[in-house]
Design a protein around this motif. Structure first.
Motif, PDB file in Angstrom:
ATOM      1  N   ALA A 103       0.835  -1.203   0.000  1.00 17.01           N
ATOM      2  CA  ALA A 103       0.000   0.000   0.000  1.00 17.01           C
ATOM      3  C   ALA A 103       0.873   1.257   0.000  1.00 17.01           C
ATOM      4  CB  ALA A 103      -0.930  -0.014   1.214  1.00 17.01           C
ATOM      5  N   ARG A 104       1.950   1.262   0.792  1.00 18.32           N
ATOM      6  CA  ARG A 104       2.842   2.423   0.830  1.00 18.32           C
ATOM      7  C   ARG A 104       3.548   2.635  -0.512  1.00 18.32           C
ATOM      8  NH1 ARG A 104       4.691  -0.059   5.843  1.00 18.32           N
ATOM      9  NH2 ARG A 104       3.649   0.897   7.644  1.00 18.32           N
ATOM     10  N   LEU A 105       3.805   1.531  -1.207  1.00 20.21           N
ATOM     11  CA  LEU A 105       4.482   1.613  -2.497  1.00 20.21           C
ATOM     12  C   LEU A 105       3.535   1.957  -3.647  1.00 20.21           C
ATOM     13  CD1 LEU A 105       6.832  -1.505  -2.206  1.00 20.21           C
ATOM     14  CD2 LEU A 105       7.514   0.910  -2.094  1.00 20.21           C
ATOM     15  N   GLY A 106       2.250   2.020  -3.365  1.00 21.02           N
ATOM     16  CA  GLY A 106       1.290   2.364  -4.405  1.00 21.02           C
ATOM     17  C   GLY A 106       1.005   1.245  -5.384  1.00 21.02           C
ATOM     18  N   ARG A 107       1.281   0.004  -4.996  1.00 16.94           N
ATOM     19  CA  ARG A 107       1.049  -1.121  -5.896  1.00 16.94           C
ATOM     20  C   ARG A 107      -0.446  -1.424  -5.985  1.00 16.94           C
ATOM     21  NH1 ARG A 107       4.771  -1.945  -9.276  1.00 16.94           N
ATOM     22  NH2 ARG A 107       4.439  -4.177  -9.388  1.00 16.94           N
ATOM     23  N   ILE A 108      -0.867  -1.967  -7.128  1.00 21.77           N
ATOM     24  CA  ILE A 108      -2.291  -2.241  -7.336  1.00 21.77           C
ATOM     25  C   ILE A 108      -2.665  -3.670  -6.958  1.00 21.77           C
ATOM     26  CG2 ILE A 108      -2.458  -0.514  -9.167  1.00 21.77           C
ATOM     27  CD1 ILE A 108      -2.540  -2.875 -11.182  1.00 21.77           C
ATOM     28  N   HIS A 109      -1.690  -4.486  -6.522  1.00 29.82           N
ATOM     29  CA  HIS A 109      -1.979  -5.858  -6.126  1.00 29.82           C
ATOM     30  C   HIS A 109      -1.744  -6.037  -4.632  1.00 29.82           C
ATOM     31  CE1 HIS A 109       2.427  -5.988  -6.691  1.00 29.82           C
ATOM     32  NE2 HIS A 109       2.397  -6.906  -5.741  1.00 29.82           N
ATOM     33  N   ASP A 110      -2.263  -7.136  -4.093  1.00 29.37           N
ATOM     34  CA  ASP A 110      -1.954  -7.483  -2.706  1.00 29.37           C
ATOM     35  C   ASP A 110      -1.130  -8.763  -2.697  1.00 29.37           C
ATOM     36  OD1 ASP A 110      -3.720  -9.659  -2.994  1.00 29.37           O
ATOM     37  OD2 ASP A 110      -5.373  -8.625  -1.990  1.00 29.37           O
ATOM     38  N   ALA A 111      -0.748  -9.220  -1.518  1.00 23.08           N
ATOM     39  CA  ALA A 111       0.141 -10.369  -1.402  1.00 23.08           C
ATOM     40  C   ALA A 111      -0.485 -11.636  -1.975  1.00 23.08           C
ATOM     41  CB  ALA A 111       0.504 -10.582   0.071  1.00 23.08           C
ATOM     42  N   ASP A 112      -1.766 -11.854  -1.723  1.00 19.81           N
ATOM     43  CA  ASP A 112      -2.429 -13.063  -2.242  1.00 19.81           C
ATOM     44  C   ASP A 112      -2.422 -13.072  -3.763  1.00 19.81           C
ATOM     45  OD1 ASP A 112      -2.932 -13.986   0.286  1.00 19.81           O
ATOM     46  OD2 ASP A 112      -5.016 -13.281   0.358  1.00 19.81           O
ATOM     47  N   GLU A 113      -2.667 -11.924  -4.376  1.00 22.53           N
ATOM     48  CA  GLU A 113      -2.638 -11.865  -5.839  1.00 22.53           C
ATOM     49  C   GLU A 113      -1.247 -12.182  -6.375  1.00 22.53           C
ATOM     50  OE1 GLU A 113      -5.851  -8.661  -7.422  1.00 22.53           O
ATOM     51  OE2 GLU A 113      -4.328  -7.858  -6.049  1.00 22.53           O
ATOM     52  N   ALA A 114      -0.212 -11.715  -5.676  1.00 25.58           N
ATOM     53  CA  ALA A 114       1.152 -11.997  -6.112  1.00 25.58           C
ATOM     54  C   ALA A 114       1.434 -13.489  -6.062  1.00 25.58           C
ATOM     55  CB  ALA A 114       2.145 -11.233  -5.243  1.00 25.58           C
ATOM     56  N   VAL A 115       1.044 -14.132  -4.978  1.00 27.10           N
ATOM     57  CA  VAL A 115       1.262 -15.582  -4.848  1.00 27.10           C
ATOM     58  C   VAL A 115       0.499 -16.325  -5.937  1.00 27.10           C
ATOM     59  CG1 VAL A 115       0.824 -17.584  -3.372  1.00 27.10           C
ATOM     60  CG2 VAL A 115       1.769 -15.478  -2.389  1.00 27.10           C
TER      61      VAL A 115
END
Length: 391
Positions: free
Chosen positions: A134-146
């Motif tokens: 969230a601080r980095l402004g990414r549009i994905h979360d950890a679950d989506e990355a996995v």
């Protein structure tokens, strides 16, 4: 024909869903529909204009970067890669890498990328910590990355790089190691693990977040290196780790001062040409703004925004700036082959660094010492200063 370095191809896709606050790449938030067909037409026209620089060489690798290249469809890449293959010879074992954002993944999309001929994915995860994302402004979360990385493997990608940053706002050693452990659990063949830096012309540079103190950063670096080595990863470049035999061939070509064509908005290229003195080396770059780039398709000026021939001292320093990033350095023979310069000029560049024990002196390799890798900027400054002192 004189010896020429290997040739690769870089393709830039300038659009992304949202510009990240730390990003200083040529990327632009997409508004409206992606002009996919028109952009691929422009890329192939751009390549046509670059064909004079191929000089009979096969492509050893293709890297599609951005922006967010995974916004383009698999069918679009099939057409693009077919167009490239119709114009150029591809090495039988060519590496074709696509940068992918976990926030844009779908199973069928990844399957279509593989069917198009892409055989390596570089997944821009950055962190598996939702607060950090969230601080980095990414549009994905950890679950989506996995899920994205797991899906990529399920559809046939054996070569997967995970981009991971450390030194994030609020990060301590435990959180940094947790990111590494999650990445290792997904069994990638390669990890790009690098420290967050605040680059000019970014939102973070204008409004800097609070980053970890230097002693915390040092602890993270030491502990992370030990964790990766313990998992069987080799650090072959300052921020690149791989399982044995899975180094990124495209990036190795950069670090060995190979040649590459650059097509797409803002893409850069490096081209060598034989001349009476050995080699002429030229840097080339394309117009940056996507709309301007697309408009250049029908413009007699073409896509090239500028080019510059490197002086002899610039050639030497740029070679060293790349080669000395590699843990094992490069064969000494590459100095002459890839710069056209003699050993006396190499000695002039490196004399001061060798005296400070930041470089090792051998007859077979050009290589930083472990101390030189730790203080790479100081090492490169000495290589530059040695030229200035000689001039």
């Amino acid at each position: 024909m004189s010896f020429l370095p290997p040739l690769a191809l870089y393709i830039h896709v300038p659009w992304c869903v949202r510009k990240c606050p730390y990003c200083d790449f040529n990327s632009h938030a997409l508004s409206g529909a992606l002009p996919e067909a028109a952009y691929i037409d422009a890329l192939l026209a751009d390549l046509d204009a670059e064909m004079i620089n191929v000089q009979g060489r096969p492509l050893t690798s293709i890297f599609i970067g951005g922006g967010t290249p995974s916004l383009v469809s698999g069918a679009g890449y099939q057409r693009l890669l077919a167009g490239i293959e119709a114009r150029l010879t591809l090495a039988p074992d060519i590496e074709i890498t696509l940068e992918a954002n976990p926030g844009t993944f779908e199973r069928e999309r990844f399957l279509d990328f593989r069917r198009a001929g892409i055989n390596r994915l570089s997944v821009g995860v950055q962190s598996f910590d939702n607060d950090a994302l969230a601080r980095l402004g990414r549009i994905h979360d950890a679950d989506e990355a996995v899920r994205a990385i797991s899906t990529a493997r399920e559809v046939g990608f054996d070569e997967i790089n995970i981009d991971l940053m450390h030194g994030l706002p609020g990060q301590d050693k435990a959180r940094a190691l947790a990111d590494i452990d999650q990445a290792l659990a997904l069994a990638p063949s390669h990890l790009s693990w690098y420290q967050l830096t605040l680059e000019p012309n970014t939102a973070f540079y204008s409004h800097p977040p609070t980053l970890p103190e230097e002693d915390v950063l040092a602890d993270i670096q030491d502990a992370g290196q030990a964790r990766l080595e313990g998992a069987g990863f080799q650090r072959y470049e300052i921020s690149a780790w791989s399982r044995p035999g899975h180094e990124a061939r495209h990036n190795l070509n950069y670090w060995r001062f190979g040649d590459y064509l650059g097509i797409g908005a803002g893409a850069h290229g490096k081209i060598s040409r034989p001349d009476d003195e050995g080699l002429t080396i030229e840097r080339r770059w394309k117009t940056r703004q996507p709309e301007t780039y697309l408009a250049r398709h029908d413009d007699p000026r073409g896509f090239l925004a500028g080019h510059r021939r490197l002086s002899r001292d610039e050639r030497g320093l740029e070679f060293l700036m790349n080669a000395l990033r590699l843990s094992d350095g490069v064969p000494r023979a590459l100095w002459h082959q890839h710069t056209g310069l003699d050993d006396a000029r190499l000695d002039a560049h490196t004399r001061a660094a060798i005296a400070r024990e930041l470089m090792s002196e051998t007859h077979s390799r050009i290589q930083a010492t472990p101390l030189g890798l730790l203080f790479l900027n100081d090492l490169l400054a000495l290589c530059d200063d040695s030229v200035l002192a000689r001039s």
